[in-house]
Motif scaffolding. Structure first.
Motif, PDB file in Angstrom:
ATOM      1  N   ARG A  64      31.447  -4.933  62.903  1.00 57.24           N
ATOM      2  CA  ARG A  64      32.620  -4.649  62.072  1.00 57.24           C
ATOM      3  C   ARG A  64      32.383  -5.040  60.615  1.00 57.24           C
ATOM      4  NH1 ARG A  64      36.448  -6.222  66.837  1.00 57.24           N
ATOM      5  NH2 ARG A  64      36.370  -4.240  67.930  1.00 57.24           N
ATOM      6  N   LEU A  65      31.660  -6.134  60.395  1.00 56.92           N
ATOM      7  CA  LEU A  65      31.302  -6.521  59.022  1.00 56.92           C
ATOM      8  C   LEU A  65      30.394  -5.459  58.393  1.00 56.92           C
ATOM      9  CD1 LEU A  65      30.633 -10.351  59.257  1.00 56.92           C
ATOM     10  CD2 LEU A  65      32.220  -9.243  57.681  1.00 56.92           C
ATOM     11  N   ALA A  66      29.436  -4.970  59.171  1.00 54.83           N
ATOM     12  CA  ALA A  66      28.509  -3.959  58.657  1.00 54.83           C
ATOM     13  C   ALA A  66      29.256  -2.666  58.306  1.00 54.83           C
ATOM     14  CB  ALA A  66      27.404  -3.679  59.679  1.00 54.83           C
ATOM     15  N   ILE A  67      30.172  -2.248  59.156  1.00 52.87           N
ATOM     16  CA  ILE A  67      30.958  -1.040  58.884  1.00 52.87           C
ATOM     17  C   ILE A  67      31.834  -1.249  57.657  1.00 52.87           C
ATOM     18  CG2 ILE A  67      32.841   0.406  59.759  1.00 52.87           C
ATOM     19  CD1 ILE A  67      31.576   0.003  62.577  1.00 52.87           C
ATOM     20  N   ARG A  68      32.442  -2.420  57.553  1.00 52.50           N
ATOM     21  CA  ARG A  68      33.274  -2.731  56.384  1.00 52.50           C
ATOM     22  C   ARG A  68      32.450  -2.629  55.108  1.00 52.50           C
ATOM     23  NH1 ARG A  68      33.144  -6.804  53.009  1.00 52.50           N
ATOM     24  NH2 ARG A  68      35.008  -7.359  51.867  1.00 52.50           N
ATOM     25  N   ASP A  69      31.251  -3.221  55.123  1.00 56.98           N
ATOM     26  CA  ASP A  69      30.402  -3.194  53.935  1.00 56.98           C
ATOM     27  C   ASP A  69      29.950  -1.766  53.606  1.00 56.98           C
ATOM     28  OD1 ASP A  69      30.695  -5.925  53.772  1.00 56.98           O
ATOM     29  OD2 ASP A  69      28.731  -6.377  54.660  1.00 56.98           O
ATOM     30  N   LEU A  70      29.603  -0.983  54.626  1.00 57.95           N
ATOM     31  CA  LEU A  70      29.204   0.403  54.414  1.00 57.95           C
ATOM     32  C   LEU A  70      30.353   1.200  53.790  1.00 57.95           C
ATOM     33  CD1 LEU A  70      27.314   2.844  54.738  1.00 57.95           C
ATOM     34  CD2 LEU A  70      28.243   3.099  57.067  1.00 57.95           C
TER      35      LEU A  70
ATOM     36  N   SER B 286      32.842   0.093  52.063  1.00 55.76           N
ATOM     37  CA  SER B 286      33.044  -0.391  50.692  1.00 55.76           C
ATOM     38  C   SER B 286      32.041   0.254  49.746  1.00 55.76           C
ATOM     39  CB  SER B 286      32.913  -1.912  50.662  1.00 55.76           C
ATOM     40  OG  SER B 286      33.054  -2.395  49.351  1.00 55.76           O
ATOM     41  N   ASP B 287      30.775   0.326  50.179  1.00 59.19           N
ATOM     42  CA  ASP B 287      29.740   0.973  49.360  1.00 59.19           C
ATOM     43  C   ASP B 287      30.057   2.454  49.157  1.00 59.19           C
ATOM     44  OD1 ASP B 287      28.397  -1.437  49.208  1.00 59.19           O
ATOM     45  OD2 ASP B 287      26.877  -0.902  50.713  1.00 59.19           O
ATOM     46  N   LEU B 288      30.506   3.127  50.206  1.00 55.96           N
ATOM     47  CA  LEU B 288      30.845   4.548  50.099  1.00 55.96           C
ATOM     48  C   LEU B 288      32.043   4.767  49.178  1.00 55.96           C
ATOM     49  CD1 LEU B 288      30.341   5.704  53.808  1.00 55.96           C
ATOM     50  CD2 LEU B 288      28.855   6.189  51.839  1.00 55.96           C
ATOM     51  N   ARG B 289      33.034   3.879  49.241  1.00 57.55           N
ATOM     52  CA  ARG B 289      34.178   3.988  48.326  1.00 57.55           C
ATOM     53  C   ARG B 289      33.727   3.759  46.887  1.00 57.55           C
ATOM     54  NH1 ARG B 289      36.932   1.855  52.650  1.00 57.55           N
ATOM     55  NH2 ARG B 289      36.520  -0.296  52.056  1.00 57.55           N
ATOM     56  N   ASP B 290      32.883   2.747  46.687  1.00 59.16           N
ATOM     57  CA  ASP B 290      32.376   2.458  45.339  1.00 59.16           C
ATOM     58  C   ASP B 290      31.594   3.640  44.763  1.00 59.16           C
ATOM     59  OD1 ASP B 290      33.524  -0.039  45.516  1.00 59.16           O
ATOM     60  OD2 ASP B 290      31.634  -1.105  45.857  1.00 59.16           O
ATOM     61  N   ALA B 291      30.908   4.376  45.625  1.00 53.97           N
ATOM     62  CA  ALA B 291      30.123   5.542  45.195  1.00 53.97           C
ATOM     63  C   ALA B 291      30.988   6.800  45.075  1.00 53.97           C
ATOM     64  CB  ALA B 291      28.977   5.785  46.172  1.00 53.97           C
TER      65      ALA B 291
END
Length: 151
Positions: free
Chosen positions: A106-112, A114-119
């Protein structure tokens, strides 16, 4: 004695209402932690802790005070990760149970995400709180209440 801790800054009203009914019905101690004032009914085993504004201040308070077998209700995956390491039960307001086995993914999905939103590749947030979310949360809450240590 076990108790419930609520990361209350983003807690949906239907979840707060269910928790109030649980306190009335079972006498379980519930602490709402937020950086803003929270109104709670008098005469119930509930209290509100208002922490100063700041990044993760409420989360840090919960991590410092929650004990093994307590229940923490939070939408914050990093907070859930921290308390699960302490032996605390963590549930999202949508009823998603966080376990030592599931929290890393779940942490990994959250971070992914977040990165996709930032991009700019993903927009928007989670879907609106639905009846199915309310039912799933009620199921998790009832399960914890039924199995919690009473001493």
């Amino acid at each position: 004695m076990t108790q419930i801790w609520v990361d209350a800054d983003a807690c949906p009203l239907p979840v707060k209402d269910m928790l109030i009914r649980a306190a009335e019905r079972t006498g379980v101690q519930i602490t709402f932690v937020a950086n803003q004032p929270i109104r709670l009914p008098a005469g119930l085993p509930m209290n509100a802790v208002q922490v100063p504004p700041g990044f993760d201040v409420a989360d840090n308070y919960i991590v410092q005070h929650a004990q093994a077998k307590d229940l923490v209700i939070t939408q914050d995956i990093p907070l859930a990760s921290e308390v699960v390491k302490l032996g605390v039960v963590a549930v999202s307001p949508r009823g998603q149970l966080h376990t030592p086995e599931s929290i890393g993914q779940r942490l990994a999905i959250r971070d992914l995400m977040s990165d996709l939103r930032d991009a700019g590749m993903v927009r928007g947030g989670p879907p609106p709180f639905a009846n199915s979310d309310r039912q799933q949360f009620a199921k998790q809450l009832d399960s914890w209440l039924a199995h919690r240590p009473k001493t």
